[in-house]
Design a protein around this motif. Structure first.
Motif, PDB file in Angstrom:
ATOM      1  N   UNK A 376       0.816  -1.210   0.000  1.00 47.33           N
ATOM      2  CA  UNK A 376       0.000   0.000   0.000  1.00 47.33           C
ATOM      3  C   UNK A 376       0.852   1.264   0.000  1.00 47.33           C
ATOM      4  N   UNK A 377       1.952   1.252   0.761  1.00 43.89           N
ATOM      5  CA  UNK A 377       2.759   2.464   0.918  1.00 43.89           C
ATOM      6  C   UNK A 377       4.133   2.381   0.236  1.00 43.89           C
ATOM      7  N   UNK A 378       4.395   1.322  -0.524  1.00 42.69           N
ATOM      8  CA  UNK A 378       5.688   1.141  -1.199  1.00 42.69           C
ATOM      9  C   UNK A 378       6.841   1.191  -0.197  1.00 42.69           C
ATOM     10  N   UNK A 379       6.802   0.296   0.781  1.00 43.11           N
ATOM     11  CA  UNK A 379       7.788   0.294   1.858  1.00 43.11           C
ATOM     12  C   UNK A 379       8.678  -0.938   1.797  1.00 43.11           C
ATOM     13  N   UNK A 380       9.843  -0.841   2.443  1.00 41.38           N
ATOM     14  CA  UNK A 380      10.723  -1.984   2.663  1.00 41.38           C
ATOM     15  C   UNK A 380      10.544  -2.454   4.102  1.00 41.38           C
ATOM     16  N   UNK A 381      10.578  -3.762   4.300  1.00 40.65           N
ATOM     17  CA  UNK A 381      10.446  -4.318   5.646  1.00 40.65           C
ATOM     18  C   UNK A 381      11.338  -5.538   5.777  1.00 40.65           C
ATOM     19  N   UNK A 382      11.934  -5.685   6.958  1.00 36.48           N
ATOM     20  CA  UNK A 382      12.715  -6.871   7.283  1.00 36.48           C
ATOM     21  C   UNK A 382      12.029  -7.620   8.404  1.00 36.48           C
ATOM     22  N   UNK A 383      11.976  -8.951   8.304  1.00 36.70           N
ATOM     23  CA  UNK A 383      11.234  -9.761   9.273  1.00 36.70           C
ATOM     24  C   UNK A 383      12.152 -10.800   9.896  1.00 36.70           C
ATOM     25  N   UNK A 384      12.050 -10.949  11.205  1.00 35.76           N
ATOM     26  CA  UNK A 384      12.882 -11.899  11.939  1.00 35.76           C
ATOM     27  C   UNK A 384      12.335 -13.317  11.821  1.00 35.76           C
ATOM     28  N   UNK A 385      13.081 -14.252  12.394  1.00 43.92           N
ATOM     29  CA  UNK A 385      12.567 -15.596  12.582  1.00 43.92           C
ATOM     30  C   UNK A 385      11.588 -15.580  13.759  1.00 43.92           C
ATOM     31  N   UNK A 386      10.686 -16.580  13.895  1.00 42.98           N
ATOM     32  CA  UNK A 386       9.789 -16.626  15.060  1.00 42.98           C
ATOM     33  C   UNK A 386      10.571 -16.551  16.365  1.00 42.98           C
ATOM     34  N   UNK A 387      10.047 -15.761  17.301  1.00 41.83           N
ATOM     35  CA  UNK A 387      10.816 -15.497  18.518  1.00 41.83           C
ATOM     36  C   UNK A 387       9.878 -15.380  19.712  1.00 41.83           C
ATOM     37  N   UNK A 388      10.413 -15.703  20.872  1.00 42.93           N
ATOM     38  CA  UNK A 388       9.711 -15.439  22.126  1.00 42.93           C
ATOM     39  C   UNK A 388       9.951 -13.993  22.518  1.00 42.93           C
ATOM     40  N   UNK A 389       9.150 -13.478  23.437  1.00 47.53           N
ATOM     41  CA  UNK A 389       9.354 -12.098  23.881  1.00 47.53           C
ATOM     42  C   UNK A 389      10.663 -11.959  24.668  1.00 47.53           C
ATOM     43  N   UNK A 390      11.123 -13.033  25.292  1.00 44.94           N
ATOM     44  CA  UNK A 390      12.377 -12.969  26.031  1.00 44.94           C
ATOM     45  C   UNK A 390      13.552 -12.723  25.091  1.00 44.94           C
ATOM     46  N   UNK A 391      13.457 -13.216  23.863  1.00 46.71           N
ATOM     47  CA  UNK A 391      14.523 -13.042  22.873  1.00 46.71           C
ATOM     48  C   UNK A 391      14.211 -11.908  21.891  1.00 46.71           C
ATOM     49  N   UNK A 392      13.365 -10.976  22.296  1.00 46.97           N
ATOM     50  CA  UNK A 392      12.956  -9.901  21.413  1.00 46.97           C
ATOM     51  C   UNK A 392      14.130  -9.048  20.908  1.00 46.97           C
ATOM     52  N   UNK A 393      15.124  -8.704  21.762  1.00 49.50           N
ATOM     53  CA  UNK A 393      16.258  -7.914  21.232  1.00 49.50           C
ATOM     54  C   UNK A 393      16.977  -8.630  20.079  1.00 49.50           C
ATOM     55  N   UNK A 394      17.157  -9.940  20.203  1.00 50.64           N
ATOM     56  CA  UNK A 394      17.814 -10.699  19.132  1.00 50.64           C
ATOM     57  C   UNK A 394      16.950 -10.689  17.869  1.00 50.64           C
TER      58      UNK A 394
END
Length: 519
Positions: A376-394
């Motif tokens: 919709x907005x012509x944006x770039x996005x990067x997506x992590x692997x599935x993660x727990x909230x404890x490993x959110x910084x990683x």
């Protein structure tokens, strides 16, 4: 609405007589007696059209046709010119040049569908013009009065608990039009009356397409389109640098000046309401950013408690973390869109601003939200692997690395698994290691230029063949002893023993960092 021919002919003081009310072309325009009368003009020119405008009544005594009633005057071209100019009707003044209206003129008007009426000698043309002017003035006064009453009713509606919805519903009632509001993403937010969704689906689809086109321009604008026999009017809402949505109206007739003034007042009220909502959104945005920082330090319980009270529960772990580019001109529109998706899908999405990006946590089943956002907005996005909230910084680090890779190609979503699949050394070509790599390989490159040798190419192929001289020779089309000699020369120039793994890895990293295949 302006007066019509029916009202003018109904004035008994004028004594006007309609001579025809139909014709083969009458269906192409409104019913003859319902045609608008904006003014009355008189002329005996053979071609008065340069001095006329649409929806006027023309009066004539017929001197342009001559005084002999038996003369074979060609009335058809004259009537055709008037009809094509958009004249509402033709009035013929009798007993000035002729005692009656010429039969040829009556036949021509009937054939071309132009209403023709007779003006008796006792009625001066100025009386007809004055009567039409009085009707126009009465109509304008009535419309002005209606506009004041409509604006008052709309202002009272704005004081109700859901002021925006009440205002739009009252506007629909006052205009006799359906009224729709589209949000910042071009999605239908609300429509009045609700039956419009089933009664005019094609018109709503057309107006939604046009609304998205106006929003994509990113500037305040308006538009009028026709669809399904309805005139659709659209107006963007919000400031020049941040459009909040689009207000659309549809009905069988276009808006007149009085209706437009009422709509303008509603646009101001709707814009104010949306701006107030935006102020609240900004406060919520600051809260979201604070909650994201709290999540990153590991206090998931506190963030979930606050989120449940504000927007619903956090997405269930494991979650996907995305970092999305948010350019300043579109940042507010992007957050508006995400807020709407949170409302539509509670428990599947949490987002917050971080510097010039937006961090999004989504349930794994809601990955499509990210694709829709980027499209919709012509944006770039990067997506992590599935993660727990404890490993959110990683997970956030993974998403940022994926975003860096995403920026190298067309707008869209890039997953970290793609980056990881290409290996660690593949990242060297996308960092500042290029200059180090060029310095490492400089002796070999200089030798190739000075002596027209192929040491660098041989070195690359040999490393790709895991140091097998015979396999490298086959690919290069030379003898294996030639490959061995070239590698020895390269070792001397690089001051490295390529028989060891660390040396080979270092040279291979330099080749990747410099993209030596294109040198």
């Amino acid at each position: 609405m302006l007066p019509n021919l029916r009202l003018l002919l109904a004035d008994t003081n004028l004594g006007l007589t309609l001579l025809n009310d139909s014709g083969e072309n009458a269906a192409a325009r409104p019913a003859p007696l319902d045609r608008t009368v904006e003014w009355v003009h008189s002329s005996d020119l053979v071609d008065p059209t340069p001095f006329l405008s649409d929806n006027q009544v023309l009066l004539t005594t017929g001197t342009q046709f001559g005084s002999d009633p038996a003369a074979d005057a060609d009335y058809v071209p004259y009537v055709r010119r008037l009809s094509e100019r958009g004249i509402t009707a033709l009035g013929f003044g009798t007993e000035v040049v002729r005692n009656g209206t010429p039969d040829g003129l009556i036949a021509a008007c009937r054939a071309l569908g132009l209403p023709l009426f007779e003006v008796p000698y006792r009625t001066p043309f100025i009386a007809v013009a004055r009567a039409a002017g009085d009707l126009v003035a009465e109509d304008r006064y009535a419309r002005a009065t209606w506009a004041l009453k409509a604006q008052r009713a709309i202002a009272l509606a704005a004081l109700r608990p859901d002021g925006l919805s009440a205002t739009l519903a009252e506007l629909s009632t006052q205009l006799g039009h359906w009224v729709a509001l589209f949000d910042a993403s071009g999605t239908l937010d609300r429509v009045f009356p609700r039956a419009t969704l089933s009664a005019a689906p094609d018109a709503l689809a057309t107006v939604q397409h046009e609304a998205r086109r106006l929003l994509a321009r990113g500037a305040r604008s308006s538009s009028t389109v026709d669809a399904g026999g309805e005139t659709l009017t659209l107006q963007t809402l919000g400031g020049h640098d941040h459009l909040r949505g689009v207000l659309a109206l549809g009905g069988p007739l276009a808006l007149d000046q009085a209706s437009t003034e009422v709509v303008t007042s509603v646009i101001a009220l709707a814009g104010l309401a949306l701006e107030q909502n935006n102020a609240l959104d900004r406060a919520q945005g600051l809260l979201r950013s604070g909650l994201l920082n709290t999540l990153l330090v590991g206090d998931h319980t506190l963030v979930d408690q606050i989120s449940r009270q504000m927007w619903g529960p956090l997405p269930a772990a494991p979650v996907l973390v995305a970092v999305v580019d948010a350019p300043a001109p579109r940042r507010d529109a992007i957050t508006d869109y995400l807020e709407l998706r949170v409302e539509d899908s509670p428990g599947q999405l949490f987002f917050a601003r971080q510097d010039d990006t937006i961090v999004v946590c989504v349930d794994r089943t809601a990955h499509g939200i990210l694709s829709d956002l980027c499209a919709l907005f012509d944006l770039h996005a990067g997506v992590s692997e599935p993660s727990s909230y404890r490993q959110l910084p990683r997970a956030l680090d993974q998403a940022q690395q994926a975003l860096t890779r995403a920026r190298e190609s067309a707008p869209g979503v890039t997953e970290f698994s793609l980056v990881a699949g290409q290996g660690v050394l593949a990242l060297l070509a996308r960092t500042d290691a290029r200059e180090v790599g060029l310095a490492t390989l400089a002796p070999v490159m200089a030798h190739d230029r000075a002596h027209s040798t192929e040491l660098l190419l041989t070195l690359r192929v040999w490393l790709l063949c895991n140091g097998h001289f015979g396999e490298a020779a086959a690919q290069l089309g030379v003898h294996r002893h030639t490959v061995r000699t070239r590698i020895q020369q390269a070792e001397q120039l690089l001051a490295r023993d390529l028989g060891s793994f660390p040396a080979r890895a270092d040279v291979w990293a330099a080749l990747l960092a410099t993209d030596s295949a294109n040198l």
